[in-house]
Structures are given as structure tokens and as C-alpha cells.
Write an enzyme that holds these catalytic residues in place. Structure first.
Site, PDB file in Angstrom:
ATOM      1  N   HIS A 255      41.649  38.706  36.506  1.00  0.00           N
ATOM      2  CA  HIS A 255      41.757  37.929  35.278  1.00  0.00           C
ATOM      3  C   HIS A 255      43.125  38.109  34.635  1.00  0.00           C
ATOM      4  CE1 HIS A 255      37.180  37.474  34.398  1.00  0.00           C
ATOM      5  NE2 HIS A 255      37.649  36.552  35.209  1.00  0.00           N
TER       6      HIS A 255
ATOM      7  N   GLU B 295      35.955  44.405  30.448  1.00  0.00           N
ATOM      8  CA  GLU B 295      36.868  44.822  31.512  1.00  0.00           C
ATOM      9  C   GLU B 295      38.174  45.293  30.879  1.00  0.00           C
ATOM     10  OE1 GLU B 295      38.692  40.421  32.705  1.00  0.00           O
ATOM     11  OE2 GLU B 295      37.010  41.216  33.852  1.00  0.00           O
TER      12      GLU B 295
END
Length: 291
Positions: free
Chosen positions: A250, A212
């Protein structure tokens, strides 16, 4: 063979007496060989107690001495989690898996510094854990979606780990080991560390790598794959549509100084021979196409 854990692993739960620790210890114990694998809990305030027959010890060191446990999983609240990792490292466990989300970055920087030159490996924090299907699972992933096979999975995203596995299973592809390495900016094993283990594992034929935005871990791994990997690797990068400078879920998924964009990661991975899909629904098909 699998990487990091197998049916012979002996596991203690730090934070086993809390609600979350109890729930997931029970789920892991009831999966495959879990009854033999989960041997201890740790809570300095509750030594001598037990949870459904699993004894609770005052310290990691004592739990290791009494039961031979070599792996620890943590469901300890964020304020105390880094100290719990430190305790497991000092007791020289082989592996620590930290599920806890929200650990202060400063605490983790200190813990990573203390881990230098120590034997203990760390998965997480802020991760779903690790599973060797039909043998043992340690963490919060649903065991029933997995089946033993020869595909390795490594992911920064817990949800996308499950999605990748579901797609592989639809195509009849089981997994050797699946690891969610977590999305925090300061963590343990990186994509690169896990890729090296899969490369050396005789029972892994190919690897699905999910990354990511944020950081350069995927790029570092891609360069190593280009020069050393003997098995096919395919990938997916989450966050293509993420607006620059915005933190996405995150804590580690933030683009800084122009580094860490999805597009940059995809370009580096493709230039290093890793086939990358832009569609998260195609991860399984892409993996099957390289076998």
C-alpha cells in the site's frame, strides 16, 4: 440498522461501461437486494445507453436527479478518478466509494481540500468497498463469505478484511457492516470515523479493527476508543516484520520519521484497552473471547 449503507441505498456506478465496472456492478447487483439498489451508471461519452437494463447518464448530477441515487462507486482509471470523486461531491451524494488504485497523491490532496465542509463521505481510494451482509454490497469483496450478524469490521487491507470475515464466520459470528477503508496515504474515512459510527450503531456489539504500518491513524483511533468507546474492540496490525523505510504494498504503508511502526501501533492500542493479536490467524478467536 447498519452503518453508511443498507437495503434502501440507491447506487450509481461511475465507470460502469468499462470491463471492470461492468463485472463488479453485475456481481453487486446480483447480491441480496442489489437489483433494487443499483439504479444508474455514469459515462459522459455514452449517455442513453444501458448495461443489462441499468441506464447510463452523462453526469452524476443527472443520474441523481433521474434515479434518486445517493451513493456512488468508482471504477474510473487513476488519471480521471479524483475528478470523478469531485463530481460526486459537487452533486452532494451521501457517500462515494472509490475502488481505483494508483491515483496520484497530488490529485487526492486537491480532492480532499475540495471536500472540506461538504456533506459527502468518501471510502477509499484503493479499497475493496463496503458490505452490509444479506442487504447490499458495494465494491469488489466476495459476497458469499459474509453473513448478517453483530460484529463490525474496519480494515486498511482488503485481503485481511476477507481473512477476518472468514475467521468470524468459522466461529458463527456474522457482521453488521464491513468496511475496507483503503491503504492510500490520502484517503477518506479513517479508522476513527468508522469506529464512531460503530459505537453509535445499536446492531453492532463489538469491532475488529485491522491496521498496518504507516501513518498514525490507528493510534488516533485507539486514543478515542480509550475515552469514548462503549463496545469491545480487538485489533491486528500488519507489517511487524517489515524492514524500516521500505514501502510495503500500500502507498500509505511506509514508516517515516520513526512513526508508524507496527510495534508502536500495537503498544498504543494495548495501552488504550484494545486487545491485539500478533498472529493474523487468531483475529476471529480474539474477537470471540471479548464477547
Amino acid at each position: 440498522m447498519s452503518i453508511l449503507i443498507n437495503r434502501n441505498s440507491r447506487v450509481m456506478t461511475q465507470g460502469m461501461t468499462g470491463k471492470t465496472g461492468q463485472f463488479h456492478t453485475r456481481m453487486c447487483r446480483d447480491y441480496a437486494n442489489g437489483k433494487a439498489c443499483f439504479v444508474a451508471g455514469v459515462n459522459p461519452r455514452k449517455p442513453g445507453e444501458n448495461f443489462e437494463g441499468i441506464p447510463v447518464y452523462a453526469s452524476v448530477k443527472e443520474a441523481k436527479q433521474q434515479t434518486g441515487a445517493n451513493v456512488s462507486v468508482l471504477y474510473v482509471p487513476p488519471a480521471f478518478a479524483a475528478a470523478a470523486i469531485d463530481e460526486a461531491v459537487e452533486a452532494e451524494l451521501d457517500l462515494v466509494i472509490c475502488i481505483t488504485e494508483g491515483i496520484p497523491v497530488r490529485d487526492m490532496i486537491r480532492t480532499r481540500y475540495k471536500m472540506q465542509n461538504k456533506k459527502t463521505r468518501l471510502i477509499g481510494p484503493n479499497c475493496p468497498g463496503i458490505i452490509t451482509p444479506d442487504e447490499i454490497k458495494i465494491g469488489i469483496m466476495p459476497g458469499y463469505i459474509h453473513k448478517k450478524g453483530r460484529i463490525g469490521v474496519v480494515s486498511r487491507s482488503g485481503t485481511l478484511t476477507y481473512e477476518a470475515v472468514a475467521q468470524l464466520m468459522e466461529l458463527g459470528l456474522g457482521q453488521s457492516t464491513c468496511i475496507g477503508i483503503g491503504g492510500d496515504p490520502v484517503n477518506g474515512l479513517k479508522h476513527l470515523d468508522v469506529m464512531k459510527l460503530f459505537n453509535d450503531d445499536d446492531e453492532t456489539d463489538a469491532v475488529l479493527m485491522v491496521g498496518e504500518i504507516g501513518g498514525t491513524d490507528e493510534e488516533d483511533c485507539a486514543h478515542w476508543v480509550r475515552d469514548h468507546m462503549r463496545k469491545p474492540v480487538v485489533g491486528f496490525i500488519a507489517g511487524v516484520t517489515a524492514p524500516p523505510g521500505k514501502r510495503m504494498g500500500h502507498a500509505g504503508a511506509i514508516i517515516s520519521g520513526g512513526k508508524g511502526t507496527a510495534q508502536e501501533k500495537i503498544e498504543v492500542m494495548e495501552s488504550c484497552g484494545i486487545r491485539v493479536t500478533h498472529n493474523p490467524a487468531e483475529m476471529g478467536k480474539l474477537l470471540k473471547s471479548v464477547l
